[in-house]
Write an enzyme that holds these catalytic residues in place. Structure first.
Site, mmCIF file in Angstrom:
data_model
loop_
_atom_site.group_PDB
_atom_site.id
_atom_site.type_symbol
_atom_site.label_atom_id
_atom_site.label_comp_id
_atom_site.label_asym_id
_atom_site.label_seq_id
_atom_site.Cartn_x
_atom_site.Cartn_y
_atom_site.Cartn_z
ATOM 1 N N ASN A 38 -6.998 1.378 21.411
ATOM 2 C CA ASN A 38 -5.994 0.471 20.843
ATOM 3 C C ASN A 38 -5.078 -0.084 21.921
ATOM 4 O O ASN A 38 -4.836 0.559 22.938
ATOM 5 C CB ASN A 38 -5.157 1.216 19.797
ATOM 6 C CG ASN A 38 -4.317 0.269 18.976
ATOM 7 O OD1 ASN A 38 -4.811 -0.773 18.529
ATOM 8 N ND2 ASN A 38 -3.048 0.599 18.761
ATOM 9 N N LYS B 209 0.823 -1.219 0.000
ATOM 10 C CA LYS B 209 0.000 0.000 0.000
ATOM 11 C C LYS B 209 0.856 1.269 0.000
ATOM 12 O O LYS B 209 0.493 2.256 -0.622
ATOM 13 C CB LYS B 209 -0.979 -0.009 1.172
ATOM 14 C CG LYS B 209 -2.078 -1.045 0.965
ATOM 15 C CD LYS B 209 -3.246 -0.877 1.882
ATOM 16 C CE LYS B 209 -4.311 -1.910 1.529
ATOM 17 N NZ LYS B 209 -5.518 -1.802 2.330
HETATM 18 P P1 NDP Z 1 -2.544 -3.545 11.093
HETATM 19 O O1 NDP Z 1 -1.521 -4.603 11.235
HETATM 20 O O2 NDP Z 1 -2.197 -2.255 10.436
HETATM 21 O O3 NDP Z 1 -3.162 -3.182 12.546
HETATM 22 C C1 NDP Z 1 -3.513 -4.205 13.424
HETATM 23 C C2 NDP Z 1 -4.258 -3.607 14.614
HETATM 24 O O4 NDP Z 1 -4.768 -4.687 15.392
HETATM 25 C C3 NDP Z 1 -3.388 -2.764 15.535
HETATM 26 O O5 NDP Z 1 -4.174 -1.707 16.044
HETATM 27 C C4 NDP Z 1 -3.001 -3.772 16.636
HETATM 28 O O6 NDP Z 1 -2.713 -3.153 17.881
HETATM 29 C C5 NDP Z 1 -4.289 -4.553 16.751
HETATM 30 N N1 NDP Z 1 -4.129 -5.918 17.301
HETATM 31 C C6 NDP Z 1 -3.554 -6.987 16.720
HETATM 32 N N2 NDP Z 1 -3.649 -8.077 17.500
HETATM 33 C C7 NDP Z 1 -4.301 -7.690 18.626
HETATM 34 C C8 NDP Z 1 -4.706 -8.347 19.827
HETATM 35 N N3 NDP Z 1 -4.458 -9.657 20.020
HETATM 36 N N4 NDP Z 1 -5.377 -7.643 20.762
HETATM 37 C C9 NDP Z 1 -5.637 -6.314 20.581
HETATM 38 N N5 NDP Z 1 -5.282 -5.633 19.456
HETATM 39 C C10 NDP Z 1 -4.618 -6.313 18.504
HETATM 40 O O7 NDP Z 1 -3.763 -4.279 10.329
HETATM 41 P P2 NDP Z 1 -4.874 -3.591 9.409
HETATM 42 O O8 NDP Z 1 -5.304 -2.336 10.057
HETATM 43 O O9 NDP Z 1 -4.387 -3.553 8.017
HETATM 44 O O10 NDP Z 1 -6.061 -4.690 9.421
HETATM 45 C C11 NDP Z 1 -6.878 -4.904 10.554
HETATM 46 C C12 NDP Z 1 -8.044 -5.848 10.221
HETATM 47 O O11 NDP Z 1 -8.950 -5.259 9.294
HETATM 48 C C13 NDP Z 1 -7.629 -7.188 9.592
HETATM 49 O O12 NDP Z 1 -8.350 -8.209 10.261
HETATM 50 C C14 NDP Z 1 -8.094 -7.089 8.165
HETATM 51 O O13 NDP Z 1 -8.436 -8.363 7.635
HETATM 52 C C15 NDP Z 1 -9.336 -6.199 8.308
HETATM 53 N N6 NDP Z 1 -9.699 -5.495 7.062
HETATM 54 C C16 NDP Z 1 -10.888 -5.778 6.465
HETATM 55 C C17 NDP Z 1 -11.275 -5.147 5.304
HETATM 56 C C18 NDP Z 1 -12.585 -5.523 4.655
HETATM 57 O O14 NDP Z 1 -12.827 -5.101 3.513
HETATM 58 N N7 NDP Z 1 -13.446 -6.246 5.315
HETATM 59 C C19 NDP Z 1 -10.450 -4.115 4.673
HETATM 60 C C20 NDP Z 1 -9.202 -3.871 5.373
HETATM 61 C C21 NDP Z 1 -8.856 -4.549 6.518
HETATM 62 P P3 NDP Z 1 -1.238 -2.540 18.190
HETATM 63 O O15 NDP Z 1 -1.204 -1.192 17.522
HETATM 64 O O16 NDP Z 1 -1.160 -2.476 19.647
HETATM 65 O O17 NDP Z 1 -0.248 -3.497 17.581
#
Ligand code: NDP
Length: 276
Positions: free
Chosen positions: A155, A69
């Site tokens: 978050n 991206k």
């Molecule tokens: P990123 O890796 O950029 O961000 C992940 C986020 O999840 C961070 O805020 C992270 O927190 C948090 N996180 C991860 N594991 C845990 C946990 N065990 N407990 C609490 N918080 C957690 O991912 P994206 O933002 O790119 O994607 C996020 C989700 O959105 C994915 O599941 C993806 O499949 C979904 N998605 C769906 C779309 C759709 O069209 N339906 C489109 C785009 C995304 P921290 O900052 O603390 O690490």
């Protein structure tokens, strides 16, 4: 050359499990558009060359997913306002003059799924968004444009939520906090934008975020209810949805950007749901 078929593709790594080829092929059939859409596995570090090769081969537009991206953002020569805000590009369109236009469609996709497919009101509602990654950044502007009463971003890494809220604070009432900072507050709409569901995990939040009328939305999708959807129901949410509709709606917006034709999403969502 003009008899060549227009080509579109999603570029990612990994990309094998992408539903985009299926979705866009159904859109093209439905709207009688002559095009092909494939999934392209690009090597990290070779994104730009892969895009150039694709364009040479009559490529007209692309979707971009993890981890490209940021590369797509850099490659675009013109950006939509919403992609500038989101700091992300998931759609590239080849313009007549050979330049590349970058846009992001995730926010529109989520709002359409909520409002049109599920008839969820956003205006004047209190919203809790869990997570502060790229996906959440992409949906905030579109949600704020519907004038919710407030948005709270919570978050695991608190600072990311606080910063994200700051970045959008000129557009509405929005705050950021850590997962521990939510106590005894309930919300009308709760959106899980973390990747925790992918590992079958739950963000560490109290069940008290749900009121009797709360709607819970997991941006992830699966054949069965996700752990977050099940947990929401167990803790009193009235309605729960997954992100399959968002996926199809954001694809429809990309299709519209490329072809100027808006496909009907409901038969495609239904088809995908049946084949998950
Ligand atoms: P990123 O890796 O950029 O961000 C992940 C986020 O999840 C961070 O805020 C992270 O927190 C948090 N996180 C991860 N594991 C845990 C946990 N065990 N407990 C609490 N918080 C957690 O991912 P994206 O933002 O790119 O994607 C996020 C989700 O959105 C994915 O599941 C993806 O499949 C979904 N998605 C769906 C779309 C759709 O069209 N339906 C489109 C785009 C995304 P921290 O900052 O603390 O690490």
């Amino acid at each position: 050359m003009s008899d060549l078929i227009d080509r579109y593709a999603v570029f990612g790594n990994p990309i094998k499990h992408s539903k985009s080829p299926q979705i866009h092929t159904l859109f093209a059939e439905q709207t009688n558009q002559s095009l092909t859409y494939s999934a392209v596995h690009a090597e990290v570090g070779q994104f730009e060359q892969a895009v150039k090769n694709f364009i040479k081969d009559n490529g007209k537009g692309l979707n971009i997913t993890v981890p490209f991206k940021e590369d797509a953002w850099k490659l675009a020569t013109r950006h939509s306002d919403r992609s500038k805000r989101a700091g992300a590009v998931n759609t590239l369109k080849l313009e007549q003059d050979g330049s590349l236009y970058g846009d992001t469609t995730d926010g529109v996709g989520l709002v359409r799924d909520l409002m049109h497919n599920h008839h969820i009101e956003i205006s004047n509602k209190t919203i809790l968004i869990i997570g502060a990654g790229g996906a959440v950044r992409g949906i905030i502007e579109a949600l704020l444009a519907q004038h919710p009463a407030s948005i709270l971003i919570s978050n695991r890494t608190k600072q990311k939520a606080v910063q994200l809220a700051k970045d959008f604070s000129d557009l509405g009432t929005i705050d950021g906090c850590g997962l521990d900072d939510i106590s005894n507050n309930s919300f009308d709409l709760i959106i899980n934008g973390t990747s925790a569901s992918l590992q079958g995990e739950l963000p560490a939040l109290p069940g008290s975020i749900f009121a009797d009328h709360s709607c819970s939305y997991d941006m992830m999708y699966a054949a069965q209810a996700t752990v977050f959807m099940q947990w929401s129901l167990d803790n009193g949410a009235e309605q729960v949805f997954d992100g399959l509709g968002m996926l199809v709606e954001q694809a429809a917006e990309s299709f519209y950007i490329w072809r100027g034709v808006r496909p009907e999403t409901s038969p495609v969502i239904k088809h995908l749901r049946e084949t998950l």
